[in-house]
Enzyme design. Sequence first.
Site, PDB file in Angstrom:
ATOM      1  N   ARG A   1       0.822  -1.213   0.000  1.00  0.00           N
ATOM      2  CA  ARG A   1       0.000   0.000   0.000  1.00  0.00           C
ATOM      3  C   ARG A   1       0.858   1.264   0.000  1.00  0.00           C
ATOM      4  NH1 ARG A   1      -3.573  -1.180   5.080  1.00  0.00           N
ATOM      5  NH2 ARG A   1      -1.505  -1.962   5.526  1.00  0.00           N
TER       6      ARG A   1
ATOM      7  N   LYS B   1      -1.705 -18.284   6.226  1.00  0.00           N
ATOM      8  CA  LYS B   1      -2.571 -18.314   7.388  1.00  0.00           C
ATOM      9  C   LYS B   1      -2.694 -16.928   8.025  1.00  0.00           C
ATOM     10  CE  LYS B   1      -1.206 -19.900  11.403  1.00  0.00           C
ATOM     11  NZ  LYS B   1      -0.437 -19.251  12.478  1.00  0.00           N
TER      12      LYS B   1
ATOM     13  N   HIS C   1       3.341 -23.858   7.075  1.00  0.00           N
ATOM     14  CA  HIS C   1       4.795 -23.975   6.905  1.00  0.00           C
ATOM     15  C   HIS C   1       5.377 -25.179   7.648  1.00  0.00           C
ATOM     16  CE1 HIS C   1       5.120 -21.768  10.726  1.00  0.00           C
ATOM     17  NE2 HIS C   1       6.382 -22.164  10.779  1.00  0.00           N
TER      18      HIS C   1
ATOM     19  N   LYS D   1       8.765 -28.354   6.799  1.00  0.00           N
ATOM     20  CA  LYS D   1       9.946 -28.644   7.625  1.00  0.00           C
ATOM     21  C   LYS D   1      10.524 -30.012   7.264  1.00  0.00           C
ATOM     22  CE  LYS D   1       8.592 -25.687  11.433  1.00  0.00           C
ATOM     23  NZ  LYS D   1       9.588 -24.714  11.810  1.00  0.00           N
TER      24      LYS D   1
ATOM     25  N   ASP E   1      -4.057 -20.391  16.424  1.00  0.00           N
ATOM     26  CA  ASP E   1      -2.759 -20.021  15.853  1.00  0.00           C
ATOM     27  C   ASP E   1      -1.872 -21.240  15.582  1.00  0.00           C
ATOM     28  OD1 ASP E   1      -0.785 -18.006  15.122  1.00  0.00           O
ATOM     29  OD2 ASP E   1       0.285 -18.561  16.952  1.00  0.00           O
TER      30      ASP E   1
ATOM     31  N   HIS F   1      -0.897 -26.342  12.563  1.00  0.00           N
ATOM     32  CA  HIS F   1       0.382 -27.053  12.641  1.00  0.00           C
ATOM     33  C   HIS F   1       0.277 -28.393  13.385  1.00  0.00           C
ATOM     34  CE1 HIS F   1       1.669 -23.305  11.113  1.00  0.00           C
ATOM     35  NE2 HIS F   1       1.927 -22.700  12.250  1.00  0.00           N
TER      36      HIS F   1
ATOM     37  N   LYS G   1       3.384 -20.597  24.283  1.00  0.00           N
ATOM     38  CA  LYS G   1       4.416 -19.562  24.164  1.00  0.00           C
ATOM     39  C   LYS G   1       5.036 -19.351  25.544  1.00  0.00           C
ATOM     40  CE  LYS G   1       2.825 -17.205  20.074  1.00  0.00           C
ATOM     41  NZ  LYS G   1       3.716 -17.872  19.108  1.00  0.00           N
TER      42      LYS G   1
HETATM   43  C1  BG6 Z   1       3.184 -19.359  13.196  1.00  0.00           C
HETATM   44  C2  BG6 Z   1       2.441 -18.781  14.373  1.00  0.00           C
HETATM   45  O1  BG6 Z   1       2.311 -19.993  12.323  1.00  0.00           O
HETATM   46  O2  BG6 Z   1       4.144 -20.314  13.661  1.00  0.00           O
HETATM   47  C3  BG6 Z   1       3.393 -18.153  15.367  1.00  0.00           C
HETATM   48  O3  BG6 Z   1       1.523 -17.788  13.911  1.00  0.00           O
HETATM   49  C4  BG6 Z   1       4.487 -19.130  15.753  1.00  0.00           C
HETATM   50  O4  BG6 Z   1       2.699 -17.709  16.520  1.00  0.00           O
HETATM   51  C5  BG6 Z   1       5.125 -19.755  14.524  1.00  0.00           C
HETATM   52  O5  BG6 Z   1       5.457 -18.432  16.519  1.00  0.00           O
HETATM   53  C6  BG6 Z   1       6.064 -20.885  14.914  1.00  0.00           C
HETATM   54  O6  BG6 Z   1       6.760 -21.333  13.786  1.00  0.00           O
HETATM   55  P1  BG6 Z   1       8.213 -21.987  13.908  1.00  0.00           P
HETATM   56  O7  BG6 Z   1       8.527 -22.449  12.549  1.00  0.00           O
HETATM   57  O8  BG6 Z   1       9.110 -20.891  14.411  1.00  0.00           O
HETATM   58  O9  BG6 Z   1       8.089 -23.079  14.920  1.00  0.00           O
END
Ligand code: BG6
Length: 485
Positions: free
Chosen positions: A46, A144, A174, A178, A231, A236, A336
């Site tokens: 933007r 996401k 993602h 891995k 999240d 994941h 976290k």
């Molecule tokens: C993201 C989350 O998808 O994955 C984050 O939104 C998180 O909150 C992150 O910290 C963790 O990814 P990785 O690859 O660092 O374990």
Amino acid sequence: MAIPDFDLVFFGGSGDLAMRKLLPAMFARDVAGDLPASARIICVGRDDATQEEFLHMVETNSKPHIKEAPSGANWDKFIGRITYVALNATDASTFGDLVAALRADESLTRVYYLATPPQIFAKICDNLAATGLATPNSRVVLEKPLGRDLASAKQINLDVGKVFAESQIYRIDHYLGKETVQNLLALRFGNILFEPLWRREWISDVQITIAEKIGVGNRMGYYDNSGALRDMLQNHLLQLLCIVAMEPPASIAPDAVRDAKLQVLRSLKRFTPTTLTHNIVRGQYRSGYIDGQPVPGYRDEPDAPKSSRTETFVAMKAEIDTWRWAGVPFYLRTGKRMSDRLAEIVVRFKPIPHSIFNQPTSSFQPNSLVIRLQPDEGLSMNLMAKTPGDSMRLKQAELELDFREQFTSPRMEAYERLLLDVLRGQLTLFMRGDELEAAWEWVEPILEHWEQDDSSPAPYTSGTWGPAAASALIGRDGLQWREES
Ligand code: BG6
């Protein structure tokens, strides 16, 4: 497979994800020689920045995230591929510069990567269609969060599906990029050893943990409306669970793998208000110490609502209602500000039925297989072995496979692999629309229950393994989380 020539467009091109992950990933692949000479990256944002100002932004915000200091020539070649286009993604009348920036040649691969809030996915797709950019050779990547509940996920699928066919849609998780996740596929289906044992008769339980040391940082605006369940767990952790639990697919073809994962999601036992109170623990971090440094509690983080009830930790006992898995608990946990950064899957086998030694059966640790994703990548198998010396005493010993020691070939970050897969048109590691909906469908009763319930997440001190209730949850079954045992 060589990467065909492409125009890759990053919507949200000046945003955090583009700067921290996407551009560094493309740089790494450029240096590795994977990108065709004329391939181009168009960053859309933007901000009314000039090309020069944008490249300066890349230099300050993205370059520091590149692992190995780029040489001048490599860097110049890379930024030579980048064009910045300023537009309002929700207003098609501002798309002129983007149309002009893209090469008209229909044989080129075109990728639109939407690293934007999901609320504008539909509008961007409509605008791509309205300006003639949604061509049959184009692909769209959805980052996401893919919705915040079942209804919004369905809406995204519906809206994006009006413009792009399912085979053109790449929903990123993602974690599937891995290295160890793919190694898990290799382990399960490249060896004869495990598959016969990979079932309720031989496996007693599975633990999957993704623990982070980091807090919410500067993402409060997003995170406080999301929480750990949305999240991390809905995507994941469930994806990891799918790879562990799925039936052997007939091949690595996208739909073979995605059908198998979908079956797992659809077989997860639904929670009811009663079962979920017994089997799910949510927590929120308070102040504490991480690596010896004091850190604030969640509610004292910048911009945090002072009475926020958003969970930063969730642990649960899930079950899969199939012949293979009935009665095998899958303990899932993420949080976290935990004691350590760690992502691992622990598969524990049943105890031996009888001891022939002068040791009671209870002194035999059941075999377990630990698949580590983070911080280092590896596998270890815990076995009982004889201790050296005269007496016949058995103790637990570890058979260790360290991927870094074993294979010296260069590694790829998750985003590098996934971006290459998009450019190659390889969908296996991306979620299909029905998978996404099935995952939301399963977590929906939990979300609804928490919304109606006015209790708060259990507090836990930063730098610990979460609330005591999480240990109690697994403790009720006579077990412990691996790090706590
Ligand atoms: C993201 C989350 O998808 O994955 C984050 O939104 C998180 O909150 C992150 O910290 C963790 O990814 P990785 O690859 O660092 O374990």
